[in-house]
Design a protein around this motif. Sequence first.
Motif, PDB file in Angstrom:
ATOM      1  N   ASN A  36       0.819  -1.207   0.000  1.00  0.00           N
ATOM      2  CA  ASN A  36       0.000   0.000   0.000  1.00  0.00           C
ATOM      3  C   ASN A  36       0.858   1.265   0.000  1.00  0.00           C
ATOM      4  O   ASN A  36       0.494   2.267  -0.627  1.00  0.00           O
ATOM      5  CB  ASN A  36      -0.930   0.006   1.217  1.00  0.00           C
ATOM      6  CG  ASN A  36      -2.034  -1.033   1.104  1.00  0.00           C
ATOM      7  OD1 ASN A  36      -2.274  -1.564   0.025  1.00  0.00           O
ATOM      8  ND2 ASN A  36      -2.690  -1.350   2.201  1.00  0.00           N
ATOM      9  N   ASN A  70      -8.809  -1.187  -1.073  1.00  0.00           N
ATOM     10  CA  ASN A  70      -8.877   0.094  -1.796  1.00  0.00           C
ATOM     11  C   ASN A  70      -7.862   0.160  -2.939  1.00  0.00           C
ATOM     12  O   ASN A  70      -7.192   1.180  -3.135  1.00  0.00           O
ATOM     13  CB  ASN A  70      -8.647   1.264  -0.834  1.00  0.00           C
ATOM     14  CG  ASN A  70      -9.690   1.322   0.264  1.00  0.00           C
ATOM     15  OD1 ASN A  70     -10.853   0.989   0.040  1.00  0.00           O
ATOM     16  ND2 ASN A  70      -9.289   1.737   1.452  1.00  0.00           N
ATOM     17  N   LEU A 130      -7.032   4.989 -15.004  1.00  0.00           N
ATOM     18  CA  LEU A 130      -6.950   4.289 -13.723  1.00  0.00           C
ATOM     19  C   LEU A 130      -8.134   3.355 -13.532  1.00  0.00           C
ATOM     20  O   LEU A 130      -9.244   3.640 -13.990  1.00  0.00           O
ATOM     21  CB  LEU A 130      -6.902   5.282 -12.560  1.00  0.00           C
ATOM     22  CG  LEU A 130      -5.589   6.027 -12.305  1.00  0.00           C
ATOM     23  CD1 LEU A 130      -5.758   6.998 -11.146  1.00  0.00           C
ATOM     24  CD2 LEU A 130      -4.461   5.061 -12.008  1.00  0.00           C
ATOM     25  N   THR A 189     -10.265   1.608 -10.438  1.00  0.00           N
ATOM     26  CA  THR A 189     -10.506   1.609  -8.999  1.00  0.00           C
ATOM     27  C   THR A 189     -11.387   0.417  -8.642  1.00  0.00           C
ATOM     28  O   THR A 189     -12.483   0.268  -9.195  1.00  0.00           O
ATOM     29  CB  THR A 189     -11.198   2.912  -8.554  1.00  0.00           C
ATOM     30  OG1 THR A 189     -10.364   4.022  -8.903  1.00  0.00           O
ATOM     31  CG2 THR A 189     -11.418   2.916  -7.042  1.00  0.00           C
ATOM     32  N   GLU A 243      -6.161   0.687  -6.402  1.00  0.00           N
ATOM     33  CA  GLU A 243      -6.304   1.555  -7.564  1.00  0.00           C
ATOM     34  C   GLU A 243      -5.025   1.435  -8.379  1.00  0.00           C
ATOM     35  O   GLU A 243      -3.934   1.683  -7.868  1.00  0.00           O
ATOM     36  CB  GLU A 243      -6.534   3.007  -7.142  1.00  0.00           C
ATOM     37  CG  GLU A 243      -6.858   3.938  -8.294  1.00  0.00           C
ATOM     38  CD  GLU A 243      -7.144   5.358  -7.832  1.00  0.00           C
ATOM     39  OE1 GLU A 243      -8.317   5.769  -7.890  1.00  0.00           O
ATOM     40  OE2 GLU A 243      -6.186   6.036  -7.409  1.00  0.00           O
ATOM     41  N   THR A 250       1.908   1.802  -3.552  1.00  0.00           N
ATOM     42  CA  THR A 250       0.802   2.268  -4.389  1.00  0.00           C
ATOM     43  C   THR A 250       0.480   3.731  -4.122  1.00  0.00           C
ATOM     44  O   THR A 250       0.377   4.540  -5.050  1.00  0.00           O
ATOM     45  CB  THR A 250      -0.458   1.414  -4.131  1.00  0.00           C
ATOM     46  OG1 THR A 250      -0.160   0.048  -4.416  1.00  0.00           O
ATOM     47  CG2 THR A 250      -1.605   1.871  -5.015  1.00  0.00           C
ATOM     48  N   LYS A 255      -9.761  -4.529 -17.090  1.00  0.00           N
ATOM     49  CA  LYS A 255      -9.003  -3.278 -17.117  1.00  0.00           C
ATOM     50  C   LYS A 255      -9.011  -2.617 -18.490  1.00  0.00           C
ATOM     51  O   LYS A 255      -9.057  -1.393 -18.588  1.00  0.00           O
ATOM     52  CB  LYS A 255      -7.575  -3.532 -16.635  1.00  0.00           C
ATOM     53  CG  LYS A 255      -7.502  -3.932 -15.165  1.00  0.00           C
ATOM     54  CD  LYS A 255      -6.084  -4.058 -14.670  1.00  0.00           C
ATOM     55  CE  LYS A 255      -5.410  -5.307 -15.177  1.00  0.00           C
ATOM     56  NZ  LYS A 255      -4.113  -5.557 -14.504  1.00  0.00           N
ATOM     57  N   GLN A 311       0.999   7.227  -6.531  1.00  0.00           N
ATOM     58  CA  GLN A 311      -0.066   8.190  -6.808  1.00  0.00           C
ATOM     59  C   GLN A 311       0.332   9.591  -6.358  1.00  0.00           C
ATOM     60  O   GLN A 311       0.066  10.579  -7.044  1.00  0.00           O
ATOM     61  CB  GLN A 311      -1.349   7.760  -6.099  1.00  0.00           C
ATOM     62  CG  GLN A 311      -1.927   6.454  -6.618  1.00  0.00           C
ATOM     63  CD  GLN A 311      -3.163   6.027  -5.838  1.00  0.00           C
ATOM     64  OE1 GLN A 311      -3.911   6.854  -5.342  1.00  0.00           O
ATOM     65  NE2 GLN A 311      -3.372   4.734  -5.730  1.00  0.00           N
ATOM     66  N   GLN A 344     -12.436  -6.540 -12.333  1.00  0.00           N
ATOM     67  CA  GLN A 344     -12.375  -5.439 -13.275  1.00  0.00           C
ATOM     68  C   GLN A 344     -11.736  -5.910 -14.573  1.00  0.00           C
ATOM     69  O   GLN A 344     -10.680  -6.545 -14.557  1.00  0.00           O
ATOM     70  CB  GLN A 344     -11.544  -4.285 -12.688  1.00  0.00           C
ATOM     71  CG  GLN A 344     -12.188  -3.590 -11.497  1.00  0.00           C
ATOM     72  CD  GLN A 344     -13.272  -2.614 -11.911  1.00  0.00           C
ATOM     73  OE1 GLN A 344     -13.413  -2.279 -13.085  1.00  0.00           O
ATOM     74  NE2 GLN A 344     -14.056  -2.157 -10.945  1.00  0.00           N
TER      75      GLN A 344
END
Length: 385
Positions: free
Chosen positions: A10, A158, A189, A191, A160, A13, A371, A17, A369
């Motif tokens: 995390n 969470n 992106l 999410t 992303e 990541t 992508k 960002q 997802q």
Amino acid sequence: MKTLFELKQNLVTIGQQLQKTEGELSQKAVDPSASMEDIKTLQKTKEDLKARFDVIKEQHDKLEAEQQAELEAKAKAGSLGISNENDPKQKAVKAKAELFSATMANKPVPVEVFQVLGDDSSTKGGKFLPKTVASDIISEPLVKNQLRELSTFTSITNLEIPKINFTLDDDDFIADKETAKELKATGDLVTFGRNKFKVYAGISETVLQGTHANLVSHVEGALQSGVAAKERKVAFATSPKTGEEHMSFYSTQNNIKKVEGDDLYQAIRKAIADLHEDYRENAVVVMRYQDYSDIIEKLANGNATLYSVQPEQILGKRVVFSDAAIDPIVGNFAYSHFNYDIGTTLYERDKDVKTGIEQFVVTAWFDHQIKLKSAFRIVKVTPTP
């Protein structure tokens, strides 16, 4: 509380960002055409990301400092016979069996059990499923989800991530125009959300009173199979549930391009050729075995030797069989991504009043997802009149 490994992931990541936002803010600051509203928005985003980064870093440093204390606490688990077990795998099996047994008996689970299974010592387990158990549930299912060997699987809260893993200073570097249009329309992106589902593992009295190994194998096998079945169901749903439309290859919301042909063999070959070379190189065909058998029967025309040829030699790409693939799907499945939020996986007990079987119930959250829709094609047969 997250594991040290998850916290490190995390940090990376959020750090990426934050770095990206700082770069955009620097560019806007020297751009005379940029509005102050845009600059203030980026400043607010930067502040929020920095605050999140600091919180995660504090948790990371605290957990790292507590590791030695947790090791000492685990050594006190002798009353359960857990700490006396030298084999780490057997120690985990005993702890899991204690967790399942205590839950089904409506008794509190001993703190040392949670500690052996990797739970946070400060929360004493609470109502959350320990990390070891939660991780094991989403691995090696008895009921097979064929996408397990193709798609990306993670368990990050969470999450992303960028749709494309690299960029160039030239905005025109994307050769596939469909991909360029998709990124322009939907952003660069992805999410991941949190979609709730429950899995039930029925436990008879015989199994509950049996050996630790049998109890753990039975419960984990049932939960793993339930999770895999849910993954497969949402990914290939022809009529997805409300809120799950984005998870299905076949949903109108994703609107993946369809390639048609007079027969299945021709349509699949056309779909492979229709993919941009960036996706075609690692493309895989996911289809029903019955459909492949029909192709072979038609191509063989009485020639038995064709039945022994590998599917890859027939279609030109690796083939994976799944009865859930109503229409064959061709594409690079690295752009199919499942993510689990195992940090909030709950467990409880229930009873089937009709059969009298006790149920160990897990409530989990996950998301699938796609992508990049441009990386896939759906095959349809439209015979010429």
